[in-house]
Design an enzyme around this catalytic site. Structure first.
Site, PDB file in Angstrom:
ATOM      1  N   LYS A  37     -37.748  14.065  12.222  1.00 28.96           N
ATOM      2  CA  LYS A  37     -37.015  15.506  13.114  1.00 28.96           C
ATOM      3  C   LYS A  37     -35.191  15.034  12.832  1.00 28.96           C
ATOM      4  CE  LYS A  37     -37.631  18.674  16.693  1.00 28.96           C
ATOM      5  NZ  LYS A  37     -38.198  19.248  16.600  1.00 28.96           N
ATOM      6  N   GLY A  86     -40.032  31.888  29.048  1.00 28.16           N
ATOM      7  CA  GLY A  86     -39.487  32.174  27.987  1.00 28.16           C
ATOM      8  C   GLY A  86     -40.044  33.491  26.556  1.00 28.16           C
ATOM      9  N   GLY A  95     -42.233  28.194  33.687  1.00 28.94           N
ATOM     10  CA  GLY A  95     -41.443  28.154  31.903  1.00 28.94           C
ATOM     11  C   GLY A  95     -42.259  29.861  31.153  1.00 28.94           C
ATOM     12  N   VAL A 124     -42.705  31.722  24.503  1.00 27.61           N
ATOM     13  CA  VAL A 124     -43.529  31.028  24.557  1.00 27.61           C
ATOM     14  C   VAL A 124     -44.502  31.947  26.030  1.00 27.61           C
ATOM     15  CG1 VAL A 124     -45.271  29.135  23.965  1.00 27.61           C
ATOM     16  CG2 VAL A 124     -43.369  29.986  23.332  1.00 27.61           C
TER      17      VAL A 124
HETATM   18  P1  NAI Z   1     -37.158  29.897  25.901  1.00 30.43           P
HETATM   19  O1  NAI Z   1     -36.047  29.131  26.234  1.00 30.43           O
HETATM   20  O2  NAI Z   1     -37.490  31.368  25.007  1.00 30.43           O
HETATM   21  O3  NAI Z   1     -37.911  29.555  27.197  1.00 30.43           O
HETATM   22  C1  NAI Z   1     -37.862  29.223  28.368  1.00 30.43           C
HETATM   23  C2  NAI Z   1     -38.277  29.559  29.265  1.00 30.43           C
HETATM   24  O4  NAI Z   1     -38.149  28.243  30.677  1.00 30.43           O
HETATM   25  C3  NAI Z   1     -37.116  30.125  30.186  1.00 30.43           C
HETATM   26  O5  NAI Z   1     -36.798  31.464  30.575  1.00 30.43           O
HETATM   27  C4  NAI Z   1     -35.962  29.004  30.727  1.00 30.43           C
HETATM   28  O6  NAI Z   1     -35.814  30.031  32.040  1.00 30.43           O
HETATM   29  C5  NAI Z   1     -37.220  28.676  31.549  1.00 30.43           C
HETATM   30  N1  NAI Z   1     -36.694  27.405  31.936  1.00 30.43           N
HETATM   31  C6  NAI Z   1     -35.859  25.979  31.917  1.00 30.43           C
HETATM   32  N2  NAI Z   1     -36.117  25.345  32.878  1.00 30.43           N
HETATM   33  C7  NAI Z   1     -36.901  25.591  33.354  1.00 30.43           C
HETATM   34  C8  NAI Z   1     -37.428  24.965  34.480  1.00 30.43           C
HETATM   35  N3  NAI Z   1     -37.260  23.531  35.263  1.00 30.43           N
HETATM   36  N4  NAI Z   1     -38.449  25.473  34.805  1.00 30.43           N
HETATM   37  C9  NAI Z   1     -38.962  26.648  35.070  1.00 30.43           C
HETATM   38  N5  NAI Z   1     -38.573  27.410  34.323  1.00 30.43           N
HETATM   39  C10 NAI Z   1     -37.854  26.658  33.554  1.00 30.43           C
HETATM   40  O7  NAI Z   1     -38.405  28.555  25.189  1.00 30.43           O
HETATM   41  P2  NAI Z   1     -39.283  28.493  23.864  1.00 30.43           P
HETATM   42  O8  NAI Z   1     -38.712  28.913  23.030  1.00 30.43           O
HETATM   43  O9  NAI Z   1     -40.697  29.637  24.960  1.00 30.43           O
HETATM   44  O10 NAI Z   1     -40.115  27.703  24.743  1.00 30.43           O
HETATM   45  C11 NAI Z   1     -41.120  26.855  25.373  1.00 30.43           C
HETATM   46  C12 NAI Z   1     -41.674  25.229  25.045  1.00 30.43           C
HETATM   47  O11 NAI Z   1     -42.309  25.202  23.787  1.00 30.43           O
HETATM   48  C13 NAI Z   1     -40.301  24.520  24.374  1.00 30.43           C
HETATM   49  O12 NAI Z   1     -40.721  23.490  25.242  1.00 30.43           O
HETATM   50  C14 NAI Z   1     -40.284  24.464  23.516  1.00 30.43           C
HETATM   51  O13 NAI Z   1     -39.881  22.857  22.865  1.00 30.43           O
HETATM   52  C15 NAI Z   1     -42.002  24.642  23.667  1.00 30.43           C
HETATM   53  N6  NAI Z   1     -42.294  24.887  22.166  1.00 30.43           N
HETATM   54  C16 NAI Z   1     -41.745  26.176  21.218  1.00 30.43           C
HETATM   55  C17 NAI Z   1     -41.630  26.761  20.216  1.00 30.43           C
HETATM   56  C18 NAI Z   1     -41.997  28.206  19.593  1.00 30.43           C
HETATM   57  O14 NAI Z   1     -42.067  28.960  18.793  1.00 30.43           O
HETATM   58  N7  NAI Z   1     -40.387  29.139  20.463  1.00 30.43           N
HETATM   59  C19 NAI Z   1     -42.751  25.805  19.230  1.00 30.43           C
HETATM   60  C20 NAI Z   1     -43.836  25.198  19.677  1.00 30.43           C
HETATM   61  C21 NAI Z   1     -43.201  24.916  21.092  1.00 30.43           C
END
Ligand code: NAI
Length: 343
Positions: free
Chosen positions: A78, A177, A175, A179
């Protein structure tokens, strides 16, 4: 959280400094037994240089286990770029990533970067231009990550809660988003009952209305009464303070680094709550990157991502009733590393 890693446990830690380009970065190569170190580039401010180094090392360690458990031919790595808090765009951003790309190229393929927090596909193209090997498929990995988390959740519900599918199972998603939103759709399609929360309250409410679930404020999601709590937003949401307040039987989500420390898993088990290790459940993203690099078909990719469910069932069997899936996963990871690249 304090560091629990001996700083000398990493195979190699490289610090990078290029004052002209404004670059200060850390590349941590945790363990290269299974192949070149693969892991994303994260850009954010850090309170101290030591904090940047520690984060790179800790995240690289998780990547070692993520790849070992997913049976991918990569080591764990990383990198972090220390952001100074100013927005970085245009030429300045390009120069920074050129300098970073030069540093990556000097590892001669031993470090393969990809996107992570606050870095983009465009940044990775600049890194690639400097002769570095970069894994960054043009397609978004998130749907594959969600599919893997869903497979892990379904398997844990079957293995631990003894329920054949998600019908009537209440799942709280933190969350919604890229995923979490897709995960919610898969849960709904499987008959699960959804409770959703997002700092963008409108996003959670709209999705809840569409899928027939309920939206709650973010302050309530972790402690809402449910069968499965699925963190899919930020890191380290399950803290020592949160554990006594949880009202779920499983924690199975996507967020990297869900537990706030190494003692939390035992605290959860003492309350009868099983944690599915995040690096097992969320490996769909790295499997996707590997599949694209290898030119796999979507069918083959789907099979590999769905196999996350079988892996979770194996861990449940190995852990035994009330046992730790984290311990079982670590034993497996270590065994794979001990057996070496041919395993
Ligand atoms: P994203 O940014 O698309 O979605 C995150 C969502 O969480 C957003 O809608 C945001 O408004 C919301 N959010 C932020 N802080 C919050 C809180 N305190 N309480 C409730 N909601 C909150 O990110 P994504 O890509 O969906 O990733 C989500 C998680 O999964 C992250 O922790 C990321 O590290 C992990 N992850 C994602 C991968 C991917 O392929 N996108 C792969 C492996 C892990």
């Amino acid at each position: 959280m304090e560091t629990h890693l001996d700083p000398f446990t990493s195979h190699q830690v490289i610090t990078v400094s290029d004052p002209d380009a404004g670059l200060r970065a850390v590349i941590a190569l945790d363990d290269l037994t299974l192949g070149p170190g693969f892991g994303g580039v994260r850009m954010r401010p850090y309170p101290t240089p030591a904090a940047a180094i520690e984060e790179a090392q800790r995240l690289a360690r998780a990547m070692t286990f993520k790849h070992a458990l997913a049976e991918l031919p990569y080591g764990g790595a990383k990198s972090v770029i220390v952001a100074d808090g100013r927005g970085l765009e245009g030429d300045a951003r390009r120069r920074l990533f050129e300098a970073f790309g030069d540093a990556v190229a000097r590892t001669n393929g031993r470090y393969i970067p990809g996107v992570d927090m606050a870095t983009t596909l465009a940044d990775m193209s600049v890194v690639r231009e400097r002769g570095a090997t970069v894994y960054c498929a043009d397609a978004d990995p998130s749907p594959w990550t969600a599919r893997g988390v869903y497979a892990a959740m379904r398997a844990a519900v079957r293995g631990v809660l003894d329920s054949p599918d998600l019908s009537g199972v209440r799942v709280a998603v933190q969350g919604v988003g890229a995923v979490g939103g897709e995960l919610a759709r898969l849960v709904a399609a499987d008959g699960g009952e959804l409770v959703l929360a997002d700092v963008d309250a409108n996003r959670a409410e709209t999705l809840a209305a569409e899928l027939g679930g309920r939206a709650v404020p973010t302050s309530e999601i972790a402690t809402t009464e449910c069968d499965v709590f699925a963190p899919a937003a930020i890191a380290r949401v399950v803290t020592a303070d949160v554990v006594p307040q949880l009202r779920c039987r499983l924690v199975a989500g996507a967020a990297n680094d869900t537990l706030d420390g190494p003692d939390i898993d035992a605290a959860l088990l003492a309350r009868g709550i099983t944690f599915v290790p995040d690096y097992v459940a969320n490996a769909g993203g790295v499997i996707h990157e590997h599949a694209r690099a290898m030119g796999w078909t979507d069918e083959r990719l789907a099979e590999a991502v769905d196999a996350i469910g079988d892996r979770v069932l194996d861990l449940v069997a190995e852990a035994g009733p009330g046992g730790s899936l984290v311990d079982a996963a670590e034993r497996r990871g270590r065994a794979r590393l001990a057996a070496g690249a041919g395993a």
